[in-house]
Design a protein around this motif. Sequence first.
Motif, PDB file in Angstrom:
ATOM      1  N   ASN A  48       0.791  -1.238   0.000  1.00 10.46           N
ATOM      2  CA  ASN A  48       0.000   0.000   0.000  1.00 10.46           C
ATOM      3  C   ASN A  48       0.825   1.292   0.000  1.00 10.46           C
ATOM      4  OD1 ASN A  48      -2.806  -0.874  -0.027  1.00 10.46           O
ATOM      5  ND2 ASN A  48      -2.345  -1.830   1.918  1.00 10.46           N
ATOM      6  N   GLY A 102     -11.947  -3.279   8.836  1.00  7.68           N
ATOM      7  CA  GLY A 102     -11.499  -2.044   9.476  1.00  7.68           C
ATOM      8  C   GLY A 102     -12.405  -1.509  10.565  1.00  7.68           C
ATOM      9  N   ARG A 152     -16.827  -2.197   1.844  1.00  6.32           N
ATOM     10  CA  ARG A 152     -15.696  -1.740   2.658  1.00  6.32           C
ATOM     11  C   ARG A 152     -16.065  -0.578   3.583  1.00  6.32           C
ATOM     12  NH1 ARG A 152     -14.185  -5.930   1.302  1.00  6.32           N
ATOM     13  NH2 ARG A 152     -12.132  -6.593   0.527  1.00  6.32           N
ATOM     14  N   LYS A 156     -17.025   2.339   3.167  1.00  2.54           N
ATOM     15  CA  LYS A 156     -16.692   3.711   2.811  1.00  2.54           C
ATOM     16  C   LYS A 156     -17.851   4.331   2.047  1.00  2.54           C
ATOM     17  CE  LYS A 156     -11.979   3.101   1.546  1.00  2.54           C
ATOM     18  NZ  LYS A 156     -10.866   3.797   0.892  1.00  2.54           N
ATOM     19  N   TRP A 162      -4.399   6.477   8.041  1.00  4.36           N
ATOM     20  CA  TRP A 162      -3.822   5.116   8.015  1.00  4.36           C
ATOM     21  C   TRP A 162      -2.481   5.119   7.277  1.00  4.36           C
ATOM     22  CZ3 TRP A 162      -1.537   0.738   8.308  1.00  4.36           C
ATOM     23  CH2 TRP A 162      -2.135  -0.438   8.776  1.00  4.36           C
ATOM     24  N   ILE A 222      -3.500   4.269   3.263  1.00  8.16           N
ATOM     25  CA  ILE A 222      -4.792   3.598   3.031  1.00  8.16           C
ATOM     26  C   ILE A 222      -5.883   4.406   3.714  1.00  8.16           C
ATOM     27  CG2 ILE A 222      -4.539   1.201   2.313  1.00  8.16           C
ATOM     28  CD1 ILE A 222      -3.939   0.337   5.052  1.00  8.16           C
ATOM     29  N   TYR A 255      -9.572   3.610   5.363  1.00  4.80           N
ATOM     30  CA  TYR A 255      -9.880   2.179   5.330  1.00  4.80           C
ATOM     31  C   TYR A 255     -10.635   1.779   6.601  1.00  4.80           C
ATOM     32  CZ  TYR A 255      -9.310  -2.868   5.262  1.00  4.80           C
ATOM     33  OH  TYR A 255      -9.551  -4.212   5.286  1.00  4.80           O
TER      34      TYR A 255
END
Length: 764
Positions: free
Chosen positions: A274, A415, A514, A516, A654, A660, A663
């Motif tokens: 990442n 997460g 995820r 988000k 992150w 990230i 996340y």
Amino acid sequence: MRLLSIILITAIALLFPCKFSNASVSDLHGVETPADTQESAVRDLIIRTIGEDASKHFVVYVDKTMPLRSFQIKKTEASTLSIVGSDGVSVAKGFHHYLKYYLQKHIDWTHTKVELQLPIQLPNVTIFSKSASRFIYYQNVCTWSYSFAWWSFPIWRRHIDWMAMMGITLTLAPIQEYIWHDIYVEMGLTKDEIDEHFAGAAFQAWQRMGNIRGWGGPIPHSYRRMQKVLQQRILKAERDLGMRVALPAFAGHVPVAMARIFPNITFTPVERWNHFPDKYCCGLFLDPSEPLFRQIAVKFLNKTIETYGSDNIYFCDPFNEIQPRLATADYMNATAFHIHESMRLVDDSAVWLLQGWMFVKNMFWTDDLIEAFLLAVPLGEMLVLDLQSEQFPQYERTHSFHGQPFIWCMLHNFGGTLGMHGSVDIINTNVRLARNMINSSMVGVGITAEGINQNYVMYELALERGWLLDDFDLNDWFETYADVRYSIRDVRLHSAWQLLRQSVYSYKGLLKLRGKYCIARRPSINLSPWVWYNTTNVSNAWAQMIAVLGNTTIPQYNRPFATHDLVDLTRQFLQITFDQLYVNLMTAYRSKNMEKYVYIVDKMLEALNDLETILATNMEFSLSRWLEAAKILGRTPVEKQLYEMNARNQITAWGPNGQIVDYATKQWSGIVIDYYRPRWVLFLKMLQKSLEHNEKFNEEAFKRTVSEEIENPFSISTKVYPTEPVGDTLTVAKQIFHKWTTYTDDSRFKKYCNKPIRIVYVNI
Ligand SMILES: *[C@@H]1O[C@H](CO)[C@@H](O)[C@H](O)[C@H]1NC(C)=O
Ligand SMILES: *[C@@H]1O[C@H](CO)[C@@H](O)[C@H](O)[C@H]1NC(C)=O
Ligand SMILES: *[C@@H]1O[C@H](CO)[C@@H](O)[C@H](O)[C@H]1NC(C)=O
Ligand SMILES: *[C@@H]1O[C@H](CO)[C@@H](O)[C@H](O)[C@H]1NC(C)=O
Ligand SMILES: *[C@@H]1O[C@H](CO)[C@@H](O)[C@H](O)[C@H]1NC(C)=O
Ligand SMILES: *[C@@H]1O[C@H](CO)[C@@H](O)[C@H](O)[C@H]1NC(C)=O
Ligand SMILES: *[C@@H]1O[C@H](CO)[C@@H](O)[C@H](O)[C@H]1NC(C)=O
Ligand SMILES: *[C@@H]1O[C@H](CO)[C@@H](O)[C@H](O)[C@H]1NC(C)=O
């Protein structure tokens, strides 16, 4: 039903014939903990749960001769209920079963204390129940960083009680830094080299897996000592109840300084994860076939067992989100073979617990490579966690992991993000289908969330389902859930939960979830929000909930559950509303309709304010709880600041520079006002300027500015947030409800916000 269990037992017997000299998964029955220790541990659990007086009505026994993972409940006298189980966990599970289904009392992750009215009316039942799963598993290596990072023992105590009552029999204990520190010092690493290696308190999970190093550090040695003692206490509490705990084994990841000490050994740098910069990435991997690997592995496992004891089960993942050096079957065989061998050198009954995650959606892992890896270890001496069976099961593709026993796991959350979602039908049905596959090597069900404290209903459902052989009637199950959680029977609550079941909790797709949602994402002109459900169902459920709480008295004990759910539903409504506003904002922007643009901007900012306000009414949705818990662990101002930076950075940027970003985003009060809202304000202003000047929106310039001015500074801020709730949940929820009902009924809203969020229904 009986026939099925006979078939099942026969299938397992066929798979695990007694051809091994070493122990295997089928020998991992009960733990060594004596029956009377387990008995007294479960007695204490009952006292903690219902209090000393009420607990006198429950007599508990552990009888190791009973069928594995079973309990029996009987009313022995007018005021006494006897619960006998094969181990402490089974008794605790039986106790919770009675609590939920006969005394209508609810517990969850945050509340495990129940008040029973004395004298208790104990319904007379006679129940014998045996788990259909040999293992009920819980935890993900990441949960330790995303959710447990700041926990002290009292919180663990309560959590372990919850685990036992949910029937969990197998779990993890990943803390290992104290031991590594000893080993590194012994091997000649300097203090600086060690400090550059260990990641900070909120990032340990990824450093353990070799993904990053050093970020968030350096960790004071006192912290490692504190963690070691904490884990010893956790392990004792878990084993006393009869749980089995997997300890870490060496997977091959070592500090970069090892290359200085062993110049003649070829280490493989781990590829960049990442976009982490050199300073924080690319540790070294030592091939398990190197003699040095064996030396380190044996030393590490030996010290681990001496520090923590052993239940003969060890976890390690050499290739979690890491590409192996060679794509050959020989290499896979050698790697897995030597890892397992190194365990056996210390414990000849070693079983290797492996996350099957590396096989998921990874082109590298061809069927041949997977087979070579899995079959390098004798059948039954590896136990695979099929980490996200509800969405990306690997047991079919790998023919039941080529005979290695596996656990069907619901991952569900990445997460620790918020947002209602789940796949109840898949969980209900596929656990049965996987057990009944021809030659199935499934030996259990588990939950492997990266972060907890969201979507409580999903975890209760999955864990209960794991114990049972047959599917639930989901309609009934949800109705009981509502009855017990709020301790009132109300058709509106039934209806609210059925609406949720059929909307947010009915996901069947293959798109990754995820957490988000627009509100919690870095703004951009390219977001593409989507839903898999009819959002009207959610607003209707929210309306029902408000109506009930507005005119019904929920018993004191159940109020925290009700207010929690009301906050969550209001949050969900605002999350959806914001997605929809965004979709329409972009149509305004593209059609250069300034009036519409300004109207929507106004509503978006209002949604953000409302989100902050509703979340602030409940500490379970607050940034301050997370930050205060982190700070308390620091002994000096410098340490406190370091832990606070860890806590803030993990849930926002992150990484040192948004590696990230978002996340592990959290829809919490404090974050909304000081992170989400400023980001959107900046974006909406810059976008408006580009609209006014008829210029192309400079997305790159926005990214740079938002990162420099809002995201990165948030990590190092030390602003203090309220440690008490602000405002009354119901009052605030009602205000928000009325306000948005008025807006959505407004003709301008109807005109400007008529484009729906993209719906992706996937039927599989
Ligand atoms: C409970 O019910 C069973 C079966 O009907 C009966 O034999 C037993 O005596 C009852 N126990 C108590 C304590 O009432
Ligand atoms: C590395 O190999 C060289 C050449 O074989 C040898 O001279 C040296 O002693 C070795 N160093 C170590 C640390 O083993
Ligand atoms: C660890 O090593 C020591 C010394 O070799 C040995 O006495 C002990 O039995 C080992 N412990 C384990 C758990 O293997
Ligand atoms: C796997 O590796 C081990 C150790 O090198 C070897 O003994 C075994 O024969 C290999 N198995 C296969 C299938 O290649
Ligand atoms: C099940 O296992 C048996 C015995 O190993 C094998 O003969 C059979 O082909 C397997 N069936 C399937 C469907 O994999
Ligand atoms: C969503 O549900 C509502 C209420 O049940 C219904 O009126 C509406 O037509 C549904 N919308 C879609 C897109 O299915
Ligand atoms: C929820 O939405 C779905 C999809 O539009 C619809 O089929 C279903 O009937 C709705 N549920 C209820 C209880 O209205
Ligand atoms: C609460 O509201 C519902 C629906 O409006 C109504 O049927 C019920 O009688 C009310 N209950 C009380 C206690 O006011």
